[in-house]
Design an enzyme around this catalytic site. Structure first.
Site, PDB file in Angstrom:
ATOM      1  CG  ASP A   1      -2.812   4.037   4.265  1.00  0.00           C
ATOM      2  OD1 ASP A   1      -3.669   3.702   5.007  1.00  0.00           O
ATOM      3  OD2 ASP A   1      -2.894   3.357   2.947  1.00  0.00           O
TER       4      ASP A   1
ATOM      5  CE  LYS B   1      -8.704  -3.457   3.957  1.00  0.00           C
ATOM      6  NZ  LYS B   1      -7.812  -2.390   3.242  1.00  0.00           N
TER       7      LYS B   1
ATOM      8  CD1 TRP C   1      -2.212  -2.138   2.078  1.00  0.00           C
ATOM      9  CD2 TRP C   1      -3.199  -1.231  -0.017  1.00  0.00           C
ATOM     10  NE1 TRP C   1      -3.136  -3.054   1.165  1.00  0.00           N
ATOM     11  CE2 TRP C   1      -3.828  -2.435   0.545  1.00  0.00           C
ATOM     12  CE3 TRP C   1      -3.525  -0.755  -1.346  1.00  0.00           C
ATOM     13  CZ2 TRP C   1      -4.955  -3.210  -0.628  1.00  0.00           C
ATOM     14  CZ3 TRP C   1      -4.126  -0.601  -1.975  1.00  0.00           C
ATOM     15  CH2 TRP C   1      -4.967  -2.174  -1.731  1.00  0.00           C
TER      16      TRP C   1
HETATM   17  C1  LIG Z   1      -6.847  -1.774   2.083  1.00  0.00           C
HETATM   18  C2  LIG Z   1      -6.053  -0.971   1.935  1.00  0.00           C
HETATM   19  C3  LIG Z   1      -5.894   0.719   1.343  1.00  0.00           C
HETATM   20  C4  LIG Z   1      -7.144   0.800  -0.075  1.00  0.00           C
HETATM   21  O1  LIG Z   1      -7.915   0.893   0.608  1.00  0.00           O
HETATM   22  P1  LIG Z   1      -9.228   1.543  -0.449  1.00  0.00           P
HETATM   23  O2  LIG Z   1     -10.226   1.719   0.019  1.00  0.00           O
HETATM   24  O3  LIG Z   1      -9.820   0.397  -1.406  1.00  0.00           O
HETATM   25  O4  LIG Z   1      -9.225   2.175  -1.980  1.00  0.00           O
HETATM   26  C5  LIG Z   1      -4.923   1.110   1.183  1.00  0.00           C
HETATM   27  N1  LIG Z   1      -3.922   1.371   2.121  1.00  0.00           N
HETATM   28  C6  LIG Z   1      -4.518   0.056   3.006  1.00  0.00           C
HETATM   29  C7  LIG Z   1      -3.346   0.330   4.463  1.00  0.00           C
HETATM   30  C8  LIG Z   1      -5.445  -0.774   3.057  1.00  0.00           C
HETATM   31  O5  LIG Z   1      -5.097  -1.524   4.412  1.00  0.00           O
END
Ligand SMILES: *Cc1c(COP(=O)(O)O)cnc(C)c1O
Length: 359
Positions: free
Chosen positions: A171, A195, A102
């Protein structure tokens, strides 16, 4: 009714109590004769829901008054673009820490937009199995970007870097609200909801209000933090039902005793699993112990054949979603806030039985 033990990485488990409340309120929300899905986002009722969600988020996370909470769309992935587009002036350079897939996507997206990106630290030298300890801070950087929890590799920052005056961007998609944090350490936090916070389709952004004035007027409206903030996250139709469920999840978190209590349970769950891995020669953790994630527990078996068998037999025992990400293989159990301790106990029991039979 059957409820499976859900270890999916995302979209992931939601608290049963929340789903029950959704069912209760689905056809007739608070005596209004319609579902939240069917009501105007300009109605007083929905305004109460979205502002309620915002207030609960501030309360639970201890978000200071000089921060703005936004609900956006496009997932965390759109934030990979929104962050550099809003926060990097022409000619600026931003620093990124590359701790996994990511982070890498965030770096590539910024570069695609023609931004200058410096990767100042990372763990690609050892297949992203650890969180780097020394992260250099360049005072000329527009910001430093980190990924607090690496969903695919199973690593997590236990301490965040001190960046001084350099804005820290994070993030937090896969570990937001898994434990209390000091929000004032960050200048901007973003997280796709699916999540740890609710259903997919909504992205949470928590940012210092002072950064809002940086957004260039030339940006597409839906990417412009300043405009979205000015409109209370309702410049256009927001994902109303997803925001409603986020509010219910936040209420559930509060009922659990808040983030301190949630962290305690999360640590118990993670410890159970890591202890099961550590006391066996059959299972092998893929992550350096000091970098282990509380949310995504990754491990391997002696062979890919056994891993296949493990995943199939786990499902027969109502243990869903333990397959590692397709890019890395192996086993991954995602044990987000809504995964109950009992589910983890069931998985550990299965692991012991599987080892006895095949070890
Ligand atoms: C799942 C995830 C993403 C992507 O998220 P989307 O909402 O599908 O764009 C980005 N960063 C991390 C750390 C993730 O776990």
């Amino acid at each position: 009714m059957k409820r499976i033990n859900n270890f999916n990485a995302g979209p992931a488990a939601l608290p049963l109590e929340v789903l029950q409340q959704v069912r209760e309120e689905l056809l007739d929300y608070h005596g209004q004769g319609l579902s939240v899905m069917e009501m105007s986002h300009r109605s007083k009722t929905f305004d109460g829901i979205i502002r309620g969600a915002e207030d609960l988020m501030k309360e639970l996370m201890g978000i200071p008054d000089d921060y703005q909470v936004l609900f956006m769309q496009g997932g965390a992935t759109l934030q990979f673009a929104a962050v550099p587009l809003n926060l990097m002036e022409d000619g600026a350079t931003a620093d990124y820490v590359n701790t996994g897939a990511w982070s890498d996507k965030a770096i590539k997206e910024a570069r695609k937009l023609g931004k200058n990106v410096r990767v100042v630290a990372g763990s690609d030298d050892q297949n992203f199995s650890y969180i780097p300890a020394d992260i250099p801070v360049n005072t000329d950087a527009a910001y430093l970007h980190i990924t607090s929890n690496n969903t695919i590799f199973g690593t997590q920052f236990s301490q965040y870097p001190d960046t001084g005056n350099v804005p820290l961007i994070c993030d937090m998609s896969s570990d937001i609200n898994c434990r209390p944090i000091d929000v004032s350490r960050f200048d901007l936090i973003y997280a796709g909801a699916q999540k740890n916070m609710g259903p997919s389709g909504v992205t949470i952004v928590i940012m210092k209000k002072a950064l809002l004035e940086k957004s260039p007027a030339s940006l597409p409206t839906m990417l412009n933090y300043n405009i979205i903030a000015g409109k209370g996250s309702m410049y256009n139709t927001p994902p109303t039902f997803a925001i409603y469920i986020i509010k219910l999840v936040l209420e559930w978190m509060k009922k659990q005793g808040g983030l301190t209590a949630i962290e305690k349970t999360n640590r118990k769950k993670a410890e159970l699993l890591y202890n099961a891995i550590d006391r066996s020669d059959f299972y092998r953790g893929t992550v350096r112990p000091d970098s282990r994630s509380l949310m995504n527990v990754t491990f391997r078996l002696p062979s890919e054949e056994l891993e296949k068998q493990f995943i199939a037999e786990a499902l027969e025992h109502d243990l869903l979603g333990v397959k590692g990400h397709r890019s890395v293989g192996g086993i991954r159990a995602s044990i987000y806030n809504a995964v109950p301790l009992g589910a983890v106990e069931a998985l550990v029991g299965f692991m012991e039985a599987f080892e006895k039979k095949n070890g």
